[in-house]
Design an enzyme around this catalytic site. Structure first.
Site, PDB file in Angstrom:
ATOM      1  N   LYS A 193       1.612  -4.043   6.336  1.00 47.54           N
ATOM      2  CA  LYS A 193       1.924  -3.653   5.169  1.00 47.54           C
ATOM      3  C   LYS A 193       3.828  -3.953   5.258  1.00 47.54           C
ATOM      4  O   LYS A 193       4.287  -4.202   4.154  1.00 47.54           O
ATOM      5  CB  LYS A 193       1.443  -2.606   4.671  1.00 47.54           C
ATOM      6  CG  LYS A 193       0.576  -2.523   4.412  1.00 47.54           C
ATOM      7  CD  LYS A 193      -0.187  -4.163   3.262  1.00 47.54           C
ATOM      8  CE  LYS A 193      -1.395  -4.163   3.169  1.00 47.54           C
ATOM      9  NZ  LYS A 193      -1.985  -5.931   3.107  1.00 47.54           N
ATOM     10  N   TYR A 242      -2.351  -1.761  11.070  1.00 45.90           N
ATOM     11  CA  TYR A 242      -2.776  -2.100   9.371  1.00 45.90           C
ATOM     12  C   TYR A 242      -1.217  -1.368   8.498  1.00 45.90           C
ATOM     13  O   TYR A 242      -0.987  -2.776   7.792  1.00 45.90           O
ATOM     14  CB  TYR A 242      -4.120  -1.124   8.738  1.00 45.90           C
ATOM     15  CG  TYR A 242      -3.919  -1.496   7.374  1.00 45.90           C
ATOM     16  CD1 TYR A 242      -4.302  -2.669   6.379  1.00 45.90           C
ATOM     17  CD2 TYR A 242      -3.656   0.295   6.672  1.00 45.90           C
ATOM     18  CE1 TYR A 242      -4.376  -2.840   5.813  1.00 45.90           C
ATOM     19  CE2 TYR A 242      -3.291  -0.039   5.546  1.00 45.90           C
ATOM     20  CZ  TYR A 242      -3.903  -1.403   4.515  1.00 45.90           C
ATOM     21  OH  TYR A 242      -3.713  -1.121   3.076  1.00 45.90           O
ATOM     22  N   SER A 291       0.853  -1.399   0.263  1.00 44.00           N
ATOM     23  CA  SER A 291      -0.044  -0.001   0.082  1.00 44.00           C
ATOM     24  C   SER A 291       0.577   1.251   0.046  1.00 44.00           C
ATOM     25  O   SER A 291       2.101   0.935   0.585  1.00 44.00           O
ATOM     26  CB  SER A 291      -0.973   0.198   1.449  1.00 44.00           C
ATOM     27  OG  SER A 291      -1.594   0.765   1.933  1.00 44.00           O
TER      28      SER A 291
END
Ligand code: UD1
Length: 288
Positions: A105, A101, A76
């Site tokens: 990543k 989150y 991302s």
């Protein structure tokens, strides 16, 4: 073509092992399975670390055991935080993650990098998504968020459909031309096509480096207000909205420099934003 489908938890080593054993010809893996709601990750960090880290480790181990050639991983643009230079290239520094989150990543990228560095018998491509939106033009495939949508476009289409009374625009006092945040919204089908190119590159042995990183974006920044306007023009449907305060953790503006993906993968985002939003609306109208 109808693909073979297995429903399995990627954290379930035995289940993953059974799939790899049943299909000795698996050449490449595209790993999309992850939890992805920023706010929820703050509430349930362990769920995020477990789902997003363990699943990758299980897959990489299975790949090593079975001689799989490569993995395409969904990363991302969140890894860049608020970049100093826009548009952002793959060389921009990785910044401290603002949420569990985002951290998963970053850690996943590191797990892949370290595994490759230790001479893993496979190659990897990290795809850093900007803001994926839309639906397949057939309206057969789209996103149906559980509960209240957290992301802009599903909230917007639900508001247009009358399911939500109004859209809240999080802030109009940013240092941007109209004061609302700017993102790089990428059509979901364009995004999917990039995966086809990436996995083909891996299994056909065209990758020049063991680990390659690509930004997947359009190269165009669009503000929240501009996106609402484009939706209204494309569909003829009005979206009631109200400007409210900023959302915690939001960055002001980010958009991609997709030149590397354009050049190396031969991939370009080509769907106009108005078509993407029309497809999102078509999908919304098919939901009960
Ligand atoms: C976030 C994550 C991204 C993740 C994506 C998918 C960060 C920095 N970004 O993107 O990594 O892949 O979610 O879950 O962690 N907005 C409104 N009203 C709303 C909803 C959103 O005004 O009701 C605005 C937001 O302030 C933002 C823009 O719309 O400026 C896009 O928001 P959203 O769709 O939630 O995506 P991001 O936060 O950019």
């Amino acid at each position: 073509r109808r693909p073979t489908f297995y429903e399995a938890d990627c954290n379930d080593e035995a289940a993953i092992e059974r799939i790899f054993t049943a299909h000795p010809s698996i050449q490449g893996v595209i790993h999309f399975a992850a939890s992805k709601a920023v706010g929820e990750s703050v509430q349930k960090p362990l769920l995020y670390y477990k789902n997003n880290l363990l699943s990758l480790i299980v897959l990489l181990e299975a790949m090593q055991r079975h001689g799989t050639k490569g993995i395409v991983f969904s990363s991302s643009c969140t890894v860049y935080g608020q970049p100093e230079i826009l548009p952002v290239t793959e060389e921009a520094p990785i910044q401290v993650a603002l949420s569990p989150y985002g951290n998963t990543k970053q850690i996943n990228e590191e797990i892949i990098r370290d595994t490759i560095h230790a001479d893993a018998p496979f190659r990897a491509i990290l795809l850093r998504y900007f803001n994926p939106i839309g639906a397949h033009p057939s309206a057969e495939i789209g996103e149906r968020p559980a509960g209240t949508p957290q992301n802009l476009v599903p909230y917007l289409t639900q508001t247009a459909a009358g399911i939500r009374p109004e859209l809240r625009v999080f802030g109009d006092d940013y240092d941007t031309p109209d004061g609302s945040c700017i993102r790089d919204y990428i059509d979901i089908v364009d995004l999917a096509r990039a995966h086809v190119e990436a996995v083909r590159r891996l299994v056909e042995g065209q990758a020049t480096e063991p680990l390659e990183v690509f930004n997947l974006g359009t190269g165009r920044g669009v503000s929240v207000l501009e996106l609402i306007r484009t939706f209204e023009e494309a569909t003829g449907v009005r979206v009631p909205y109200q400007i409210v305060g900023r959302r915690e953790g939001d960055i002001e503006q980010v958009w991609a420099d997709p030149a590397r993906a354009n050049r190396v993968l031969g991939w370009t985002a080509r769907t106009p934003l108005s078509d993407t939003l029309r497809n999102a609306w078509k999908w919304q109208q098919r939901q009960e």
